[in-house]
Design an enzyme around this catalytic site. Structure first.
Site, PDB file in Angstrom:
ATOM      1  N   GLU A   1      91.548   4.026  65.115  1.00  0.00           N
ATOM      2  CA  GLU A   1      93.129   4.367  65.246  1.00  0.00           C
ATOM      3  C   GLU A   1      93.822   4.877  64.050  1.00  0.00           C
ATOM      4  OE1 GLU A   1      91.609   2.179  66.908  1.00  0.00           O
ATOM      5  OE2 GLU A   1      91.778   2.619  69.230  1.00  0.00           O
TER       6      GLU A   1
ATOM      7  N   PHE B   1      95.672  -8.884  79.171  1.00  0.00           N
ATOM      8  CA  PHE B   1      94.530  -8.508  78.438  1.00  0.00           C
ATOM      9  C   PHE B   1      94.996  -7.397  77.582  1.00  0.00           C
ATOM     10  CE2 PHE B   1      90.733  -5.521  77.885  1.00  0.00           C
ATOM     11  CZ  PHE B   1      90.411  -6.316  77.032  1.00  0.00           C
ATOM     12  N   GLN B   2      94.706  -7.196  76.337  1.00  0.00           N
ATOM     13  CA  GLN B   2      95.130  -6.056  75.372  1.00  0.00           C
ATOM     14  C   GLN B   2      96.742  -5.695  75.523  1.00  0.00           C
ATOM     15  OE1 GLN B   2      92.445  -2.725  76.010  1.00  0.00           O
ATOM     16  NE2 GLN B   2      91.128  -3.733  74.457  1.00  0.00           N
TER      17      GLN B   2
ATOM     18  N   LYS C   1     101.374   1.191  81.991  1.00  0.00           N
ATOM     19  CA  LYS C   1     100.273   1.798  82.553  1.00  0.00           C
ATOM     20  C   LYS C   1     100.688   2.137  84.100  1.00  0.00           C
ATOM     21  CE  LYS C   1      95.303   1.702  83.948  1.00  0.00           C
ATOM     22  NZ  LYS C   1      93.940   1.128  83.479  1.00  0.00           N
TER      23      LYS C   1
END
Ligand code: TPP
Length: 584
Positions: free
Chosen positions: A58, A120-121, A170
């Site tokens: 990235e 998570f993440q 998301k």
């Protein structure tokens, strides 16, 4: 446009995002998918307009977006997933912030209800990037996506350009809403002033008219404002000498007699001398950076200051301005020129100009060829510039090679020089060159990189090979972290703690290049140089890496040691210019 993407149609947030990118004309996006951003990659797959370039890290996406932005003038776009994807963008975002590069970074975020649960993440990327973005958005609803994207591109590219981050949850990407493109952008409090105040312009002209030793101190803002033509007209009218900072190389042609070159820590004697002896600095899109001023209290001690900048926060930040002018450089310069012309340009600066031109002639920036017959890094870089010419785009890493590139490449045109000036980011070169070539596919793009920098981000050459982006990278291999080694030589008694990269043994850059799908070339002797550059120039269907094995003791001169006065400039070790006592 597909039927279901029409105005008002029910779209997922992901579809809205892609639709919005199409609306703002984002033709190229550099990125890597992952869980949280994955919904966006599905409609991206179908876009006929947006080309997504799948990078290998990235950080590469971010620097590529910067390179793309620098050569096109449009916002560069990078995309990453939440957590580590987003945090890998932090360095290029900070880089773009320091160098005022228009960039829009789009990141996926964990679903709204999971925010704050250490999901998570999950990383609080808006919090992390708050001080290094011009603005950032956390978008939790699909209906807010078009407005956030429109605002982000507007913010990134107007006023003082900079990076803007849009973090989208998301669930916002997955759920549906009616697609509405904003008819106007409503950002309360954001109204960049572009037109300078007439009174300030008049005050500035008064100071210019009275000055006997004026200097145009031109910074990267002059390029961002597209002010080269206006600057040339101002110099033509007034004959005021110019210095171009590291970020402004090429904004005014080096070949012009009145261009004194680059000021600062590794500036030319003429540029540093011009600033120190000046009685009026006309700062145009520059920011009195410590690398330019040296010890601030002794910087340009006799100079009054006209400081023109689009960002009011820059004015009087480091040095108090006698005449502040908030405005776009292009407009400021045009108005100054018009008023000076109307007054009949009553400047009397001939003695000053001939003194400075004399200094420039007596102290050209030069170097000694190594006595052992090995390659001089300066000569290699100069030769690349001579062969590729001023139409090529040049991208540097950070270190000695960057400074040599800033001195010895042919800077005749604005925007052909890309480097990490403010943050000094090793690893900038290869991905930024990739972005530049993606933005200007027909141009020749040369990266001038160090063996240390190259080992930080060279994996983007795989991207270049796979995506058909034939950049040319010169690796100036001095087997060390040369700039740090230079400081160790000068200030740490030649104790070379952890700067020997052993790149005379590993990696084999030629084989590494070939393993990444590039053509690998090497030059070790002066007689090899032209042949490898010519060969690299002749290859247009693959990226090329040319390793130049150079002498490791070459140093960057002139130099003003960190924290000392510009008056302490050395043209070589223990050699100061002999300008004291000279009559002006
Ligand atoms: C990411 C990052 N880490 C560390 C530094 C400190 N630093 C500045 S120049 C330099 C050496 C660069 O070495 P190389 O790429 O070989 O270039 P050279 O100076 O030899 O031309 C280092 C370590 C930096 N600027 N950026």
């Amino acid at each position: 446009m597909a039927e279901n993407e029409a105005e008002g149609a029910q779209l997922t947030g992901a579809q809205s995002l892609v639709r919005s990118l199409e609306r703002v004309g984002a033709e190229t996006v550099f990125g890597i998918p992952g869980g949280a951003i994955l919904p966006a990659y599905d409609p991206l797959y179908d876009s006929k307009f947006v080309r997504h370039i799948l990078v290998r890290h990235e950080q590469g996406a971010g620097h590529a977006a910067e390179g793309y932005a620098m050569v096109t003038g449009k916002a560069g776009v990078c995309m990453a997933t939440s957590g580590p994807g987003a945090t890998n963008l932090v360095t290029p975002i900070a880089d773009a912030h320091m160098d005022s590069v228009p960039m829009v970074a789009i990141t996926g975020q964990v679903a709204g209800p999971a925010i704050g649960t250490d999901a998570f993440q999950e990383a609080d990327i808006t919090g992390i990037t708050m001080p290094i973005t011009k603005h950032n958005f956390l978008v939790r609803k699909p209906a807010d996506i078009p407005g956030a994207i429109a605002s982000a591109f507007h913010l990134a590219t107007t006023g003082r350009p900079g990076p803007v981050l849009v973090d989208i949850t998301k669930d916002a990407l997955q759920s549906k809403s009616g697609f509405t493109w904003p008819t106007e952008i409503n950002l309360p409090g954001y109204r960049p002033v572009t037109k300078p105040h007439g009174k300030q312009v008049k005050e500035a002209v008064k100071l210019i008219t009275e000055a006997r030793r004026p200097v145009l101190y031109v910074g990267g803002g002059a390029y961002k404002a597209g002010a080269s033509k206006e600057l040339a007209a101002l110099v033509e009218l007034t004959g005021i000498p110019v210095v171009t900072t590291l970020m402004a190389r090429g904004v005014f042609p080096d070949s012009h007699r009145l261009n004194m070159g680059m000021p600062g820590m590794h500036g030319t004697v003429a540029a540093v001398g011009a600033l120190q002896r000046s009685d009026l600095l006309i700062s145009l899109g520059a920011r009195f950076d410590d690398r330019v001023t040296g010890e601030l209290s002794s910087f340009a001690p006799g100079a009054k200051i006209i400081h023109a900048d689009i960002d009011p926060a820059e004015i009087s930040k480091n040095r108090v301005a006698d005449v502040p002018i908030v405005g776009d450089c292009k407009e400021v310069i045009a108005e100054l020129t018009a008023l000076l012309a109307a007054n009949g340009n009553p400047l009397r600066i001939d003695d000053w100009v001939s003194w400075l031109v004399g200094v420039k002639d007596r102290y050209p920036t030069g170097y000694d060829e190594p006595e052992d017959g090995s390659l001089s890094p300066q000569a290699v870089i100069k030769r690349i510039g001579q062969i590729a010419g001023p139409d090529a785009y040049y991208v540097a890493g950070v270190g000695q090679h960057q400074m040599w590139a800033a001195h010895y490449l042919p800077f005749e045109k604005p925007g052909h020089w890309l480097n990490s000036g403010g943050l000094g980011t090793m690893g900038y070169c290869v991905p930024a060159a990739m972005g530049a070539k993606a933005g200007r596919p027909d141009a020749v793009v040369w990266g001038i990189d160090g063996d240390g920098c190259f080992q930080m981000t060279n994996q983007e050459l795989v991207t270049c090979a796979v995506e058909g982006i034939p950049v040319k990278i010169a690796v100036i291999n001095n087997q060390s972290l040369g700039m740090v080694r230079q400081w160790q030589t000068l200030f740490y008694n030649s104790r070379y703690s952890n700067t020997d990269l052993k790149t005379n043994r590993v990696p084999d850059f030629q084989k590494l290049a070939e393993a990444m799908g590039c053509v690998g070339l090497r030059a070790e002797q002066p007689g090899d140089v032209d042949a490898v550059i010519d060969k690299a120039m002749s290859i247009n269907d693959a990226p090329v890496v040319v390793e130049f094995v150079v002498h490791k003791d070459a140093m960057v001169w002139p130099m003003v040691a960190a924290g000392t006065s510009n008056d302490e400039i050395k043209v070589a070790r223990d050699m100061a210019p002999n300008w004291e006592g000279e009559e002006l």
